[in-house]
Design an enzyme around this catalytic site. Structure first.
Site, PDB file in Angstrom:
ATOM      1  N   ASP A 269       0.844  -1.196   0.000  1.00 23.23           N
ATOM      2  CA  ASP A 269       0.000   0.000   0.000  1.00 23.23           C
ATOM      3  C   ASP A 269       0.877   1.242   0.000  1.00 23.23           C
ATOM      4  OD1 ASP A 269      -2.436  -1.308   0.043  1.00 23.23           O
ATOM      5  OD2 ASP A 269      -2.517  -1.401   2.222  1.00 23.23           O
TER       6      ASP A 269
ATOM      7  N   ARG B  99      -1.904  -1.248  -8.403  1.00 22.82           N
ATOM      8  CA  ARG B  99      -3.236  -0.809  -7.996  1.00 22.82           C
ATOM      9  C   ARG B  99      -3.237   0.721  -8.120  1.00 22.82           C
ATOM     10  NH1 ARG B  99      -4.148  -1.421  -2.009  1.00 22.82           N
ATOM     11  NH2 ARG B  99      -4.731  -3.586  -2.376  1.00 22.82           N
TER      12      ARG B  99
END
Length: 304
Positions: free
Chosen positions: A132, A182
């Site tokens: 992330d 992502r």
């Protein structure tokens, strides 16, 4: 008003004192809509339900900014327990994690050593790990470490935030290495010197990144709840003949479930980000900052 609320919740989410107080009440005030419990078993149960609905998942044991080597090792242990639980249960899920929880601020070597043992287990269990992205100060260190890890493993991907000016260049470079990305709009409070200040500019940047990475032939996770962006992406994918196996849509646990189901019915790959753990407060505040509707949901639960 939305800007004021966003700033308020993002600031609140960084307060350890408020977070400690909130944890005394558990998830009862409304956070349980967005967080799949405190223990790993509850998160696995949540993933099983999602799998039955035709959705994949990515599990994240919540935690950020550890204060010492022992905490970093414990956080890495939880990541490995998560991978082991995924393998043992047979659910369709992978792992997401934050590098600050593995000691990135304590030293890149410590963080790298934790990541390498996690990736070794991901290889053994035939799984995948997503890094992330955090605030701007951690962007370059995260990308530097990702590139080192990627040189020896294809079991790792990373997140790119569209609201940063630098992201177009980052996506161009990463596309050359067939990186699994992502793509998100971004959820941290950043100064105008490094990030687009206007929503329209962020939206335009986001679509550019989606199109750019899809055209590179690399795997693209389109992470958004914005229906307009999803429709634009679907049109672009159809017009360019992008294979369904090259992308997926990603959304957050507990948000826009009707839209999630709609995409599944239309035959798209859908993955849900499922967070769990005791350190849920900062994540919860970012969800409130993103969408005013979430705030009203929480207020209703408090009234009840």
């Amino acid at each position: 008003m939305e800007k004021v609320m966003r700033s308020f919740f993002l600031t609140l989410g960084k307060s350890r004192r408020v977070g400690s107080l909130a944890r005394k009440y558990g998830l009862k005030l409304g956070a349980s809509r967005f967080v799949a419990g405190v223990e790993i078993n509850s998160s696995i149960d949540a993933v099983k339900k999602l799998n039955k609905q035709g959705k994949m998942a990515t599990l994240d044991h919540l935690g950020e900014f550890v204060s010492g080597k022992e905490e970093a090792e414990l956080s890495a242990d939880m990541c490995m327990r998560t991978l082991e639980s995924i393998a043992a249960s047979g659910v369709n899920a992978n792992l997401s994690l934050k590098l600050t929880s593995l000691g990135l601020d304590l030293g890149s070597e410590l963080c790298e050593s934790q990541m390498r043992r996690i990736l070794e287990l991901a290889e053994q269990t035939d799984n995948f790990v997503r890094i992330d992205m955090e605030d701007y100060s951690h962007c370059q260190p995260a990308l530097d470490l990702y590139r080192k890890l990627r040189a020896s493993s294809d079991r790792v991907g990373i997140v790119i935030q569209a609201y940063l000016y630098r992201s177009e260049q980052d996506v161009q470079e990463l596309g050359l290495t067939n990186a699994n990305l992502r793509l998100v709009k971004g959820a941290y409070k950043e100064p105008k010197e490094v990030a687009f200040p206007l929503k329209t500019e962020v939206d335009q940047s986001y679509m550019r990144l989606i199109e750019q990475h899809l055209l590179s032939g690399s795997y693209t996770a389109i992470a958004t709840h914005d229906r307009d962006v999803i429709q634009q992406a679907k049109s672009f994918i159809r017009d360019q003949g992008i294979p369904m196996s090259q992308f997926e849509f990603q959304m957050l646990y507990g948000i826009c479930e009707e839209l999630q189901d709609e995409l599944v019915r239309d035959g798209y790959r859908v993955r849900i980000y499922v967070p769990y753990g005791e350190d849920w407060f900062g994540y919860f505040m970012r969800r409130l900052a993103e969408r005013p509707d979430n705030v009203w949901f929480v207020l209703k639960n408090m009234w009840k």
